[in-house]
Structure formats: structure tokens, C-alpha cells
Design an enzyme around this catalytic site. Structure first.
Site, PDB file in Angstrom:
ATOM      1  N   ASN A  21       0.840  -1.217   0.000  1.00 28.40           N
ATOM      2  CA  ASN A  21       0.000   0.000   0.000  1.00 28.40           C
ATOM      3  C   ASN A  21       0.865   1.253   0.000  1.00 28.40           C
ATOM      4  OD1 ASN A  21      -3.044  -0.391   0.175  1.00 28.40           O
ATOM      5  ND2 ASN A  21      -2.288  -1.975   1.558  1.00 28.40           N
ATOM      6  N   MET A  94       1.163  -2.269  12.317  1.00 27.56           N
ATOM      7  CA  MET A  94       0.632  -3.297  13.229  1.00 27.56           C
ATOM      8  C   MET A  94       0.588  -2.876  14.700  1.00 27.56           C
ATOM      9  SD  MET A  94      -0.293  -5.525  11.129  1.00 27.56           S
ATOM     10  CE  MET A  94      -0.685  -6.954  12.111  1.00 27.56           C
ATOM     11  N   HIS A 113      -8.163  -1.278   5.988  1.00 28.81           N
ATOM     12  CA  HIS A 113      -8.417  -2.594   6.586  1.00 28.81           C
ATOM     13  C   HIS A 113      -8.995  -3.501   5.501  1.00 28.81           C
ATOM     14  CE1 HIS A 113      -9.245  -5.408   9.805  1.00 28.81           C
ATOM     15  NE2 HIS A 113     -10.403  -5.647   9.226  1.00 28.81           N
TER      16      HIS A 113
HETATM   17  C1  GRF Z   1      -3.219  -4.800   4.026  1.00 29.36           C
HETATM   18  O1  GRF Z   1      -4.028  -5.888   3.721  1.00 29.36           O
HETATM   19  C2  GRF Z   1      -3.966  -3.776   4.845  1.00 29.36           C
HETATM   20  O2  GRF Z   1      -5.319  -3.719   4.545  1.00 29.36           O
HETATM   21  C3  GRF Z   1      -3.767  -4.285   6.256  1.00 29.36           C
HETATM   22  O3  GRF Z   1      -2.460  -4.785   6.275  1.00 29.36           O
HETATM   23  C4  GRF Z   1      -2.066  -5.192   4.960  1.00 29.36           C
HETATM   24  C5  GRF Z   1      -0.808  -4.460   4.648  1.00 29.36           C
HETATM   25  O4  GRF Z   1      -0.229  -4.847   3.424  1.00 29.36           O
HETATM   26  N1  GRF Z   1      -4.019  -3.246   7.229  1.00 29.36           N
HETATM   27  P1  GRF Z   1       0.970  -4.002   2.797  1.00 29.36           P
HETATM   28  O5  GRF Z   1       2.063  -3.939   3.862  1.00 29.36           O
HETATM   29  O6  GRF Z   1       0.455  -2.643   2.457  1.00 29.36           O
HETATM   30  O7  GRF Z   1       1.403  -4.783   1.591  1.00 29.36           O
END
Ligand code: GRF
Length: 193
Positions: A21, A94, A113
Site C-alpha cells: 500500500n 501493526m 483494513h
Molecule cells: C493490508 O491488507 C492492509 O489492509 C492491512 O495490512 C495489509 C498491509 O499490506 N491493514 P501491505 O504492507 O500494504 O502490503
């Protein structure tokens, strides 16, 4: 709201791991018409894979491990203020930010999320969705409040679950939708401010 760099909003992205992301937000950031300027990438984990995207795009990083949450948040607030950050985007971060941090930051904090909130808050989303034989899932971008995955919903994207989908294939589909949704949700939020 004061938007300190031209008309783009100074933004910090918080990550803990893979950073896909973050990658999509950097891609959006690099577009001429984007509404954000990512000035800072924060991680609680010095070996987060996503930090490579920060390096590649020469965006400043700051790592604080949250072992002492109060101290980490205090130092973070200082960093955010020094960099005139007006928007935080949590992207796979996290750690749970305290109500005190959210209150003191005063500006919007967004999170993405991987479920259609208010359904499936918390971890192991896709596993639970598949187990319950849901017909749809999909990501949600919401405002961060002191309650986990519970703040005001900004935008969601429905993804159809097919018979042959499993946890892995669903994660892949939802993640693809996340990458499109986050920039759109940011634009929607900024219009409303
Ligand atoms: C994603 O699925 C987001 O929705 C969740 O954690 C994951 C993170 O993935 N909160 P990335 O680190 O962005 O690849």
C-alpha cells in the site's frame, strides 16, 4: 486546514511490513495532480520490506520500535510536528496508536483494513471471511479512532468472492482493490475537510 506544501497535504505513511500500500501511495504521490506530499515514512520495524520503497523514492524514514509505547509516540509526535505533517496514512501498521496520541496529533489519521467494516475487525480477516462462506468482501478506508477498526468509514470497495476462492486468492484480490481505494479515499477525505 493548513496545507503547507503548495496545495498538497504533507503526509506521513506508517508501515510495519511488506509495504504494497505504501508503494501504491508513493505512485499516487508522484502524480502531478495528487493531493498529498509524502514527507515521512514511519516504521516500528527496521527490517520492514516496505522501507525499500522509501529508499528508492528518497523519502525520509523514521524507525521507532514501540517497546516503550509512550516514548515512541512522544518522539513520533515531535517528528510529525517538525515535518509539518497534516495527514497520517496507516498502511499495514501493526501497532495500535493510543487515544492520547490521536488526540494530540489533532489532524486526520486514516487506516486501510482488508474487510468490509464493521464486519471482520482485527486480524486473520480473509480466513474468517472464507470460513463463513461470505459472498463479498473488500477493503475499507476509515478514520482512526481509539477503538480498533471502528472510526468513521470514508470509502469501501466490494469484491466478489467466487466458489474457488481461498484465503490466498481472496487476499490477492482485496489487496489489488486496496491499492486503488486508498488514493481515492484520501481525495474524498480532503474534499470534505
Ligand atoms: C493490508 O491488507 C492492509 O489492509 C492491512 O495490512 C495489509 C498491509 O499490506 N491493514 P501491505 O504492507 O500494504 O502490503
Amino acid at each position: 486546514m493548513e496545507q503547507s506544501s503548495g496545495n498538497k497535504i504533507n503526509t506521513a505513511v506508517f508501515i510495519s511490513g511488506r509495504g504494497s500500500n505504501l508503494k501504491s501511495l508513493i505512485k499516487y504521490n508522484n502524480k502531478k495532480n495528487s493531493k498529498i506530499l509524502i514527507k515521512l515514512i514511519i516504521s516500528n520495524n527496521s527490517s520492514a520490506k516496505g522501507l525499500i520503497y522509501a529508499k528508492k523514492s528518497k523519502i525520509k524514514t523514521y524507525v521507532t520500535n514501540f517497546k516503550n509505547k509512550n516514548l515512541s509516540e512522544k518522539n513520533l509526535l515531535k517528528k510529525l510536528i517538525n515535518n509539518k505533517i497534516n495527514l497520517i496514512c496507516l498502511a499495514g501498521f501493526m501497532k495500535i496508536l493510543t487515544a492520547d496520541f490521536i488526540k494530540k496529533f489533532k489532524k486526520p489519521i486514516l487506516n486501510i483494513h482488508p474487510s468490509l467494516l464493521p464486519k471482520y475487525k482485527g486480524l486473520n480477516t480473509h480466513k474468517r471471511v472464507i470460513k463463513n462462506k461470505e459472498k463479498f468482501s473488500g477493503p475499507t478506508v476509515h478514520i482512526v479512532s481509539s477503538k480498533l477498526d471502528s472510526g468513521k468509514i470514508i470509502l469501501q470497495k466490494k469484491v466478489k468472492i467466487l466458489k474457488y476462492d481461498n484465503e490466498k486468492s481472496l487476499e490477492k484480490k482485496v489487496l489489488k482493490a486496496e491499492h486503488k481505494l486508498y488514493p481515492k479515499a484520501i481525495e474524498k477525505l480532503l474534499i470534505s475537510l
